[in-house]
Design a protein around this motif. Structure first.
Motif, PDB file in Angstrom:
ATOM      1  N   LYS A 131      -8.280  -2.709   6.309  1.00  0.00           N
ATOM      2  CA  LYS A 131      -9.031  -3.232   7.369  1.00  0.00           C
ATOM      3  C   LYS A 131      -8.295  -3.403   8.661  1.00  0.00           C
ATOM      4  CE  LYS A 131     -12.743  -5.278   4.833  1.00  0.00           C
ATOM      5  NZ  LYS A 131     -13.216  -6.638   4.188  1.00  0.00           N
ATOM      6  N   LYS A 132      -7.235  -4.029   8.568  1.00  0.00           N
ATOM      7  CA  LYS A 132      -6.276  -4.467   9.594  1.00  0.00           C
ATOM      8  C   LYS A 132      -5.709  -3.267  10.347  1.00  0.00           C
ATOM      9  CE  LYS A 132      -4.636  -7.793  12.204  1.00  0.00           C
ATOM     10  NZ  LYS A 132      -5.553  -8.533  12.869  1.00  0.00           N
ATOM     11  N   PHE A 133      -5.305  -2.285   9.512  1.00  0.00           N
ATOM     12  CA  PHE A 133      -4.550  -1.045  10.150  1.00  0.00           C
ATOM     13  C   PHE A 133      -5.343  -0.013  10.311  1.00  0.00           C
ATOM     14  CE2 PHE A 133      -1.045  -3.950   8.601  1.00  0.00           C
ATOM     15  CZ  PHE A 133      -0.482  -4.089  10.017  1.00  0.00           C
ATOM     16  N   ASN A 134      -6.674  -0.057   9.952  1.00  0.00           N
ATOM     17  CA  ASN A 134      -7.600   1.153  10.003  1.00  0.00           C
ATOM     18  C   ASN A 134      -7.357   2.129   9.182  1.00  0.00           C
ATOM     19  OD1 ASN A 134     -10.065   2.026  10.873  1.00  0.00           O
ATOM     20  ND2 ASN A 134      -9.340   2.908  12.668  1.00  0.00           N
ATOM     21  N   VAL A 135      -6.800   1.934   7.941  1.00  0.00           N
ATOM     22  CA  VAL A 135      -6.661   2.963   7.022  1.00  0.00           C
ATOM     23  C   VAL A 135      -7.428   2.863   5.482  1.00  0.00           C
ATOM     24  CG1 VAL A 135      -4.306   3.844   7.962  1.00  0.00           C
ATOM     25  CG2 VAL A 135      -4.543   1.870   6.090  1.00  0.00           C
ATOM     26  N   SER A 136      -7.540   3.736   5.051  1.00  0.00           N
ATOM     27  CA  SER A 136      -8.475   3.500   3.547  1.00  0.00           C
ATOM     28  C   SER A 136      -7.493   2.700   2.809  1.00  0.00           C
ATOM     29  CB  SER A 136      -8.404   5.154   3.223  1.00  0.00           C
ATOM     30  OG  SER A 136      -8.551   4.910   1.665  1.00  0.00           O
ATOM     31  N   PRO A 137      -8.243   1.753   1.950  1.00  0.00           N
ATOM     32  CA  PRO A 137      -7.216   0.810   1.152  1.00  0.00           C
ATOM     33  C   PRO A 137      -6.358   1.587   0.209  1.00  0.00           C
ATOM     34  CG  PRO A 137      -9.340   0.563   0.823  1.00  0.00           C
ATOM     35  CD  PRO A 137      -9.366   1.451   2.013  1.00  0.00           C
ATOM     36  N   ASP A 138      -6.682   2.862  -0.350  1.00  0.00           N
ATOM     37  CA  ASP A 138      -5.952   3.453  -1.412  1.00  0.00           C
ATOM     38  C   ASP A 138      -4.647   4.157  -0.709  1.00  0.00           C
ATOM     39  OD1 ASP A 138      -7.316   5.554  -0.119  1.00  0.00           O
ATOM     40  OD2 ASP A 138      -7.978   6.407  -2.013  1.00  0.00           O
ATOM     41  N   SER A 139      -4.730   3.987   0.552  1.00  0.00           N
ATOM     42  CA  SER A 139      -3.376   4.629   1.299  1.00  0.00           C
ATOM     43  C   SER A 139      -2.476   3.585   1.765  1.00  0.00           C
ATOM     44  CB  SER A 139      -3.954   5.518   2.745  1.00  0.00           C
ATOM     45  OG  SER A 139      -4.826   6.394   2.341  1.00  0.00           O
ATOM     46  N   VAL A 140      -2.760   2.297   0.978  1.00  0.00           N
ATOM     47  CA  VAL A 140      -1.913   1.124   1.461  1.00  0.00           C
ATOM     48  C   VAL A 140      -1.025   1.063   0.294  1.00  0.00           C
ATOM     49  CG1 VAL A 140      -1.730  -1.130   2.070  1.00  0.00           C
ATOM     50  CG2 VAL A 140      -3.393   0.045   3.189  1.00  0.00           C
ATOM     51  N   ASP A 141       0.124   0.858   0.296  1.00  0.00           N
ATOM     52  CA  ASP A 141       0.922   0.598  -0.979  1.00  0.00           C
ATOM     53  C   ASP A 141       1.662  -0.702  -0.690  1.00  0.00           C
ATOM     54  OD1 ASP A 141       2.502   0.929  -3.047  1.00  0.00           O
ATOM     55  OD2 ASP A 141       4.086   2.374  -2.299  1.00  0.00           O
ATOM     56  N   ALA A 142       1.046  -1.587  -1.326  1.00  0.00           N
ATOM     57  CA  ALA A 142       1.305  -3.134  -0.981  1.00  0.00           C
ATOM     58  C   ALA A 142       1.140  -3.816  -2.124  1.00  0.00           C
ATOM     59  CB  ALA A 142       0.748  -3.639   0.097  1.00  0.00           C
ATOM     60  N   TYR A 143       1.977  -4.879  -2.542  1.00  0.00           N
ATOM     61  CA  TYR A 143       1.684  -5.619  -3.818  1.00  0.00           C
ATOM     62  C   TYR A 143       1.722  -6.926  -3.629  1.00  0.00           C
ATOM     63  CZ  TYR A 143       2.411  -1.471  -6.416  1.00  0.00           C
ATOM     64  OH  TYR A 143       2.380  -0.123  -7.154  1.00  0.00           O
ATOM     65  N   ILE A 144       0.743  -7.791  -4.187  1.00  0.00           N
ATOM     66  CA  ILE A 144       0.997  -9.183  -4.336  1.00  0.00           C
ATOM     67  C   ILE A 144       1.761  -9.399  -5.569  1.00  0.00           C
ATOM     68  CG2 ILE A 144      -0.395 -11.406  -5.183  1.00  0.00           C
ATOM     69  CD1 ILE A 144      -0.816 -10.761  -2.373  1.00  0.00           C
ATOM     70  N   MET A 145       2.542 -10.517  -5.454  1.00  0.00           N
ATOM     71  CA  MET A 145       3.515 -10.651  -6.806  1.00  0.00           C
ATOM     72  C   MET A 145       3.592 -12.118  -7.182  1.00  0.00           C
ATOM     73  SD  MET A 145       6.457  -7.825  -6.110  1.00  0.00           S
ATOM     74  CE  MET A 145       7.361  -8.249  -7.616  1.00  0.00           C
ATOM     75  N   GLY A 146       3.996 -12.424  -8.265  1.00  0.00           N
ATOM     76  CA  GLY A 146       4.099 -13.618  -8.863  1.00  0.00           C
ATOM     77  C   GLY A 146       3.000 -14.013  -9.707  1.00  0.00           C
ATOM     78  N   SER A 174      -3.561  -7.690  -5.690  1.00  0.00           N
ATOM     79  CA  SER A 174      -2.861  -6.686  -4.971  1.00  0.00           C
ATOM     80  C   SER A 174      -4.130  -5.530  -4.421  1.00  0.00           C
ATOM     81  CB  SER A 174      -1.908  -5.582  -5.931  1.00  0.00           C
ATOM     82  OG  SER A 174      -1.110  -6.497  -6.164  1.00  0.00           O
ATOM     83  N   ALA A 175      -5.112  -5.475  -5.217  1.00  0.00           N
ATOM     84  CA  ALA A 175      -6.142  -4.607  -4.385  1.00  0.00           C
ATOM     85  C   ALA A 175      -6.906  -5.465  -3.227  1.00  0.00           C
ATOM     86  CB  ALA A 175      -7.337  -4.518  -5.816  1.00  0.00           C
ATOM     87  N   ARG A 176      -6.912  -6.769  -3.216  1.00  0.00           N
ATOM     88  CA  ARG A 176      -7.558  -7.236  -2.159  1.00  0.00           C
ATOM     89  C   ARG A 176      -6.613  -7.366  -1.091  1.00  0.00           C
ATOM     90  NH1 ARG A 176      -9.312 -12.388  -6.211  1.00  0.00           N
ATOM     91  NH2 ARG A 176     -11.385 -11.708  -6.382  1.00  0.00           N
ATOM     92  N   LEU A 177      -5.421  -7.321  -1.477  1.00  0.00           N
ATOM     93  CA  LEU A 177      -4.219  -7.146  -0.277  1.00  0.00           C
ATOM     94  C   LEU A 177      -4.481  -5.732   0.456  1.00  0.00           C
ATOM     95  CD1 LEU A 177      -1.744  -8.563   1.267  1.00  0.00           C
ATOM     96  CD2 LEU A 177      -0.399  -7.072  -0.403  1.00  0.00           C
ATOM     97  N   ARG A 178      -4.725  -4.957  -0.455  1.00  0.00           N
ATOM     98  CA  ARG A 178      -4.713  -3.352   0.295  1.00  0.00           C
ATOM     99  C   ARG A 178      -6.088  -3.290   0.847  1.00  0.00           C
ATOM    100  NH1 ARG A 178      -4.175   0.077  -5.019  1.00  0.00           N
ATOM    101  NH2 ARG A 178      -3.970   1.912  -3.428  1.00  0.00           N
ATOM    102  N   VAL A 179      -7.239  -3.864   0.552  1.00  0.00           N
ATOM    103  CA  VAL A 179      -8.510  -4.043   1.289  1.00  0.00           C
ATOM    104  C   VAL A 179      -8.148  -4.567   2.491  1.00  0.00           C
ATOM    105  CG1 VAL A 179     -10.682  -5.046   1.406  1.00  0.00           C
ATOM    106  CG2 VAL A 179      -9.963  -3.899  -0.789  1.00  0.00           C
ATOM    107  N   ALA A 180      -7.408  -5.861   2.659  1.00  0.00           N
ATOM    108  CA  ALA A 180      -7.301  -6.547   3.964  1.00  0.00           C
ATOM    109  C   ALA A 180      -6.235  -5.779   4.758  1.00  0.00           C
ATOM    110  CB  ALA A 180      -6.718  -7.909   3.422  1.00  0.00           C
ATOM    111  N   LEU A 181      -5.218  -5.304   4.237  1.00  0.00           N
ATOM    112  CA  LEU A 181      -4.445  -4.545   5.277  1.00  0.00           C
ATOM    113  C   LEU A 181      -5.215  -3.252   5.704  1.00  0.00           C
ATOM    114  CD1 LEU A 181      -1.048  -4.874   3.198  1.00  0.00           C
ATOM    115  CD2 LEU A 181      -1.474  -6.140   5.544  1.00  0.00           C
TER     116      LEU A 181
END
Ligand code: NAD
Length: 315
Positions: free
Chosen positions: A162-177, A153-160
């Motif tokens: 970068k993609k949306f040009n916001v700090s990764p700690d401002s991305v609320d996103a989860y990898i699951m499973g 999930s941390a890796r997803l937040r880092v990637a998103l």
């Protein structure tokens, strides 16, 4: 929790790349007053304790030392990072037999010490080894937590980020499973600043193919790092620190972890990655994400993959 108020004790079992990175992250953050390191390679734990204590004048006083399983008796938290890591080309599930054998030599002496704190497991395949720790220990499910999809999930937040040009700690996103090849990005539940990520993606012209590429890159990031430098450790070491902090500071923090399923997502008797509330008692409750139908199918498929390994390898 602690026998001495405000004095917390952590025992790390497995002082390799992941374990020592975790120890360093804990020293950096000044979490836990007592930190014990156990490994079959005794010299390494002595050397690491000596090296790590040199960080403490710059951070917080801490008693760091090489110890034994008997030291778990009055520990609040035992963190298991012992086990073979993936070699290039190996999947996490390929490690199952090797690491189940190692785990069985660890959990028993920890429990025999009189330990009644919380287990946090990171050795791979982590969902299987967390389940095995729960089984071998006989502990309640709340007191056995896996690092699960924390790193993913941390890796997803880092990637998103970068993609949306916001700090990764401002991305609320989860990898699951599964923490492994059957994991998936729960995009339908992701947001940035309360705005659904899928809406932002549409507005900014980021296609579903691009989101799928990001999901793939996250899924394969461990392989990429392992191919280039042999192992991954800083990310997971810091993720373990974050979960430890939530436990030792009784935070009720919602974090991505590996949690026991008791009917959530229609799943039972398995550990798998999901958001959950973490506090001083361990895993307080699973936050069941409102997955889309497609994501729900991926969760079920991921659980089926893990169940098969559990049935073949453990039960
Ligand atoms: P490593 O080889 O550097 O370290 C493993 C350590 O375990 C070694 O110090 C070894 O001596 C010790 N060990 C082996 N058998 C033991 C036993 N019976 N008792 C005590 N200690 C024992 O490996 P690493 O890179 O630190 O990886 C450790 C584990 O963490 C692997 O299983 C790896 O796949 C996993 N990992 C998990 C994540 C995650 O997100 N959960 C991420 C990266 C790595």
């Amino acid at each position: 929790m602690s026998k001495i108020q405000n004095h917390q004790k952590v025992v790390l079992v497995g002082d390799g790349a992941v374990g020592s990175s975790y120890a360093f992250a804990m020293a950096q953050q000044g979490i836990a007053e007592e930190f014990v390191i156990v490994d079959v390679v005794k010299d390494r734990t002595v050397g690491d304790a000596l090296d790590l204590e040199d960080a403490t004048p710059f951070t917080a006083p801490k008693n760091i030392y090489s110890g034994e399983y008997s030291d778990c008796k009055d520990a609040d938290l035992v963190v298991i990072t012992a086990g073979a890591p993936q070699k290039p080309g190996e999947t996490r599930l390929d490690l199952v037999n090797k690491n189940l054998n190692i785990l069985s030599t660890i959990v028993k002496p920890v429990v025999d010490s009189g330990f009644d704190g919380i287990f946090l497991v990171a050795a791979n395949p982590v969902d299987i080894l967390t389940y095995a720790t729960w089984k071998f220990s006989g502990f309640p499910k709340e007191k056995v937590i896996g690092s699960g999809i924390s790193l993913d999930s941390a890796r997803l937040r880092v990637a998103l980020g970068k993609k949306f040009n916001v700090s990764p700690d401002s991305v609320d996103a989860y990898i699951m499973g599964e923490h492994g090849d059957s994991e998936f990005a729960a995009y339908s539940t992701a947001s940035i600043g309360t705005k659904p990520l899928l809406d932002i993606a549409k507005e900014e012209g980021v296609s579903t193919d691009e989101l799928a590429e990001i999901e793939d890159s996250v899924r394969n990031k461990a392989y990429e790092i392992i191919n280039k430098k042999g192992a991954t450790f800083y990310g997971v070491g810091t993720a373990l620190m974050r979960i430890s902090k939530a436990i030792l500071r009784d935070e009720n923090a919602v974090l991505p972890v590996g949690a026991y399923m008791d009917g959530e997502y229609g799943l039972n008797d398995i550990y798998i990655g999901t958001p959950a509330v973490i506090n001083g008692q361990g895993l307080n409750r699973v936050i069941e994400s409102p997955l889309s139908d497609d994501e729900m199918k991926k969760m079920t498929d991921s659980a089926t993959t893990l169940k098969k390994v559990l049935t073949d390898g453990l039960k």
